[in-house]
Design a protein around this motif. Structure first.
Motif, PDB file in Angstrom:
ATOM      1  N   THR A 101       0.838  -1.202   0.000  1.00  0.00           N
ATOM      2  CA  THR A 101       0.000   0.000   0.000  1.00  0.00           C
ATOM      3  C   THR A 101       0.871   1.250   0.000  1.00  0.00           C
ATOM      4  N   ALA A 151      -3.189  -0.228  -6.110  1.00  0.00           N
ATOM      5  CA  ALA A 151      -4.018   0.270  -5.010  1.00  0.00           C
ATOM      6  C   ALA A 151      -5.402  -0.373  -5.029  1.00  0.00           C
ATOM      7  N   ARG A 155      -6.964  -2.808  -2.084  1.00  0.00           N
ATOM      8  CA  ARG A 155      -8.246  -2.548  -1.415  1.00  0.00           C
ATOM      9  C   ARG A 155      -9.085  -3.834  -1.380  1.00  0.00           C
TER      10      ARG A 155
END
Length: 196
Positions: A101, A151, A155
């Protein structure tokens, strides 16, 4: 007993190779969380015969539901499994997701598609859009950078991790003696505090 997941070598290349990243997370989950009942059963009744003996499964009592006939796993055994296998595996996956991340949110000067995306954006800015003549002329689908793709994947993987941990912790609480009723978040935090 299963072994805790070994941490991978964390580099930006590891993160941007999303196939390898997903494979690592999938294999770690499969070896610990997806087979949690098997792992817990192995703690309760370790194998007594070296080659499998079919007579060990010859007696079955179908009159009792399996959840009522299960003996709880003793506190010492379950605590050892939770603290030396389950939580360290979760911690490794959390470290990988956190590291990747941070890679996804950092500037990416080595993005191989950067120039191509800039050219496409420049062409889009120069386009003449007349939706009255061509209703599809306003369509433009900008390509995401590899950091944006990463990203999005992270998630999703984080959401999957929350679901899997909640399910696994529910099974552990159901099967093990003296596992308190707190959430898995609280239990992992207490374990981390105890490690310091």
């Amino acid at each position: 007993m299963s072994k805790a997941t070994a941490p991978p070598n964390l580099t930006p290349q590891f993160c941007f190779n999303t196939r390898v990243l997903r494979d690592f997370l999938r294999l770690s989950r499969a070896s610990i969380d997806d087979s949690i009942s098997t792992n817990l059963n192995a703690l309760l009744t370790p194998s007594t015969t070296s080659p499998f003996d079919p007579s060990s499964t010859s007696i079955r009592n179908p009159s009792l539901p399996t959840s009522l006939s299960r003996a709880p796993i003793p506190n010492d055994t379950s605590r050892t499994f939770i603290h030396s296998v389950l939580f360290p595996s979760w911690n490794v996956r959390s470290d990988v997701i956190s590291y990747c991340t941070s890679v996804a949110t950092s500037p990416d000067p080595n993005d191989p598609d950067l120039i191509q995306r800039e050219v496409l954006n420049r062409k889009d800015a120069e386009r003449i859009v007349n939706e009255r003549l061509d209703p599809y002329s306003g369509r433009f689908f900008p390509r995401e950078s590899r950091a944006e793709v990463l990203a999005g994947i992270l998630r999703n993987e984080n959401a999957v991790e929350q679901i899997i941990r909640s399910r696994t912790w529910g099974i552990v609480q159901d099967r093990c003696e003296s596992v308190d009723e707190r959430t898995w978040d609280d239990a992992v935090d207490a374990w981390r505090e105890g490690k310091r």
